[in-house]
Write an enzyme that holds these catalytic residues in place. Structure first.
Site, PDB file in Angstrom:
ATOM      1  N   HIS A 158      41.226  44.538 -31.355  1.00  0.00           N
ATOM      2  CA  HIS A 158      41.508  45.049 -32.702  1.00  0.00           C
ATOM      3  C   HIS A 158      41.295  46.564 -32.670  1.00  0.00           C
ATOM      4  O   HIS A 158      40.197  47.030 -32.350  1.00  0.00           O
ATOM      5  CB  HIS A 158      40.597  44.379 -33.730  1.00  0.00           C
ATOM      6  CG  HIS A 158      40.858  42.904 -33.849  1.00  0.00           C
ATOM      7  ND1 HIS A 158      39.859  41.966 -33.891  1.00  0.00           N
ATOM      8  CD2 HIS A 158      42.030  42.230 -33.928  1.00  0.00           C
ATOM      9  CE1 HIS A 158      40.406  40.755 -33.992  1.00  0.00           C
ATOM     10  NE2 HIS A 158      41.716  40.890 -34.022  1.00  0.00           N
TER      11      HIS A 158
ATOM     12  N   GLU B 125      38.210  48.637 -34.198  1.00  0.00           N
ATOM     13  CA  GLU B 125      36.830  48.230 -33.920  1.00  0.00           C
ATOM     14  C   GLU B 125      36.272  49.134 -32.835  1.00  0.00           C
ATOM     15  O   GLU B 125      36.277  48.822 -31.650  1.00  0.00           O
ATOM     16  CB  GLU B 125      36.810  46.744 -33.559  1.00  0.00           C
ATOM     17  CG  GLU B 125      37.342  45.934 -34.744  1.00  0.00           C
ATOM     18  CD  GLU B 125      37.410  44.434 -34.518  1.00  0.00           C
ATOM     19  OE1 GLU B 125      37.817  43.724 -35.451  1.00  0.00           O
ATOM     20  OE2 GLU B 125      37.066  43.982 -33.412  1.00  0.00           O
TER      21      GLU B 125
ATOM     22  N   HIS C 241      33.838  43.102 -30.056  1.00  0.00           N
ATOM     23  CA  HIS C 241      34.435  43.402 -31.362  1.00  0.00           C
ATOM     24  C   HIS C 241      33.379  43.954 -32.312  1.00  0.00           C
ATOM     25  O   HIS C 241      32.187  43.921 -32.034  1.00  0.00           O
ATOM     26  CB  HIS C 241      34.982  42.107 -32.005  1.00  0.00           C
ATOM     27  CG  HIS C 241      36.161  41.535 -31.314  1.00  0.00           C
ATOM     28  ND1 HIS C 241      37.419  41.515 -31.879  1.00  0.00           N
ATOM     29  CD2 HIS C 241      36.296  40.947 -30.105  1.00  0.00           C
ATOM     30  CE1 HIS C 241      38.269  40.946 -31.048  1.00  0.00           C
ATOM     31  NE2 HIS C 241      37.618  40.584 -29.965  1.00  0.00           N
TER      32      HIS C 241
ATOM     33  N   GLU D 170      30.587  39.994 -31.555  1.00  0.00           N
ATOM     34  CA  GLU D 170      30.694  40.895 -32.719  1.00  0.00           C
ATOM     35  C   GLU D 170      29.418  41.731 -32.769  1.00  0.00           C
ATOM     36  O   GLU D 170      28.331  41.209 -32.975  1.00  0.00           O
ATOM     37  CB  GLU D 170      30.830  40.076 -34.011  1.00  0.00           C
ATOM     38  CG  GLU D 170      32.033  39.131 -34.030  1.00  0.00           C
ATOM     39  CD  GLU D 170      33.350  39.824 -34.364  1.00  0.00           C
ATOM     40  OE1 GLU D 170      33.325  41.020 -34.734  1.00  0.00           O
ATOM     41  OE2 GLU D 170      34.394  39.163 -34.250  1.00  0.00           O
TER      42      GLU D 170
HETATM   43 ZN    ZN Z   1      37.830  42.018 -33.828  1.00  0.00          ZN
END
Ligand code: ZN
Length: 345
Positions: free
Chosen positions: A64, A67, A161, A225
């Site tokens: 992404h 990020e 992420h 994350e």
């Molecule tokens: Zn992500």
């Protein structure tokens, strides 16, 4: 390109702003490590001696594009490896996923790349877009990298992420569905060393990058994350110290070992995967509700046209709510707490 990389190691910068200068080639660094440029945003480092029983490590970031913290962490590692300040003792593949999305500071340009793996990039009537082409290229790079390992190697893939929303548990990881393979306590210990004490156990196949590596190559693979989305340069990097240090020792320390810290570990299993199937999709909680906020059994979570979704358990918590996803995409996950003792390890 080679002399510039040896001097500055700014591979990501070149990949983003002068991709025409980045072409496939291999050269040796002063540290003895060999750098194998695969494509813009994809580089592999091989130490001079490779232990068949050692690790093969994939670190991906920027799947992404907005990020940024993990991108900055990996960019730094890559710079240090090129210039010789950091010497990995295991083969490491760095993947900076979505370069065009980084350029516009968005999650993606046309499509969420983390729904395009395990062949999903080629499976619809949609004409191939940049994200589909890139997802296929990333799969090929990972496949070629793991093809260099042996059956006794430990294959690892951490897909890094940051989350869109605030989270009650700021750092968390998704453990992809393992089919009938056992969970790894050592890997849970490693994630905890990264400062990640919350782990979601996925219970179905998906089209994420980490599931691809787990399923196709038997890698210990995770979607990690590490905090909240912020623009480049605006990350408070000390919030990522644990992760950075743990990744550093993973690459550079042959003898590091990890154990689970039971007292701080929070495990959840996925209970409901709620997809948006109609234009009339609504979440029934406030937009500011953080990830991992819990609900009581029977509380209303969402509605999708005529269909209502309720919490099925006390303490059922919401993760990744996004009512604005494309039709057919996941708009919400719910999770329920589970115990280490209940895992097949
Ligand atoms: Zn992500």
């Amino acid at each position: 390109m080679q002399s510039r990389l040896l001097a500055h190691g700014d591979f990501l910068n070149l990949s983003r702003f002068s991709p025409d200068l980045v072409y496939a080639q291999t050269f040796r660094l002063t540290s003895g490590v060999s750098a194998n440029i695969i494509a813009p945003g994809i580089v592999q480092f091989m130490p001079p001696e490779i232990d068949d029983a050692g690790k093969f490590i994939v670190l991906s970031s920027g799947i992404h594009g907005n990020e940024t913290a993990p991108i900055e962490i990996c960019d730094n590692f890559v710079k240090q490896i090129f210039t010789g300040a950091l010497v990995p003792v295991f083969p490491v593949l760095f993947v900076f996923g979505n370069l065009p999305a980084m350029a516009i500071a968005e999650r993606f340009v046309e499509e969420n790349m983390n729904r395009l793996f395990s062949g999903a990039h080629s499976q619809s009537d949609t004409a191939p877009n940049a994200e589909r082409i890139r997802a296929k290229q990333l799969e090929e790079a990972v496949a070629a990298f793991f093809a260099l390992s042996s059956p006794s190697s430990t294959r690892l893939h951490y897909d890094l992420h940051t989350a869109i929303k605030e989270s009650k548990n700021e750092k968390f990881a998704v453990y992809p569905f393992l089919h009938d393979k056992p969970y790894s306590l050592e890997q849970i210990g490693f994630l905890q060393a990264c400062g990640v004490n919350t782990i979601l156990l996925s219970e179905s196949p998906t089209t994420t990058f980490s599931y691809f590596s787990s399923r196709q190559f038997g890698a210990h693979a995770f979607t990690v994350e590490l905090g909240k989305v912020r623009p480049f340069g605006q990350n408070d990097m000390c919030r990522f110290n644990d992760a950075r240090n743990a990744l550093l020792s993973l690459m550079c320390d042959r003898n590091v070992a990890y154990t689970v810290q039971k007292d701080t570990l929070e495990l959840f299993r996925v209970n409901q995967v709620i997809n948006r199937t109609t234009e009339n999709f609504t979440l029934h909680f406030d937009a500011s509700t953080p990830n991992f906020a819990g609900f009581s059994k029977g509380e209303s979570l969402a509605s999708d046209g005529e269909k209502a979704y309720l919490a099925e358990y006390d303490g059922e918590a919401i993760v990744f709510p996004n009512a604005n996803v494309a039709l057919g995409q996941r708009a919400l996950l719910t999770v329920v707490p589970t115990k280490l003792e209940d895992l097949h390890v």
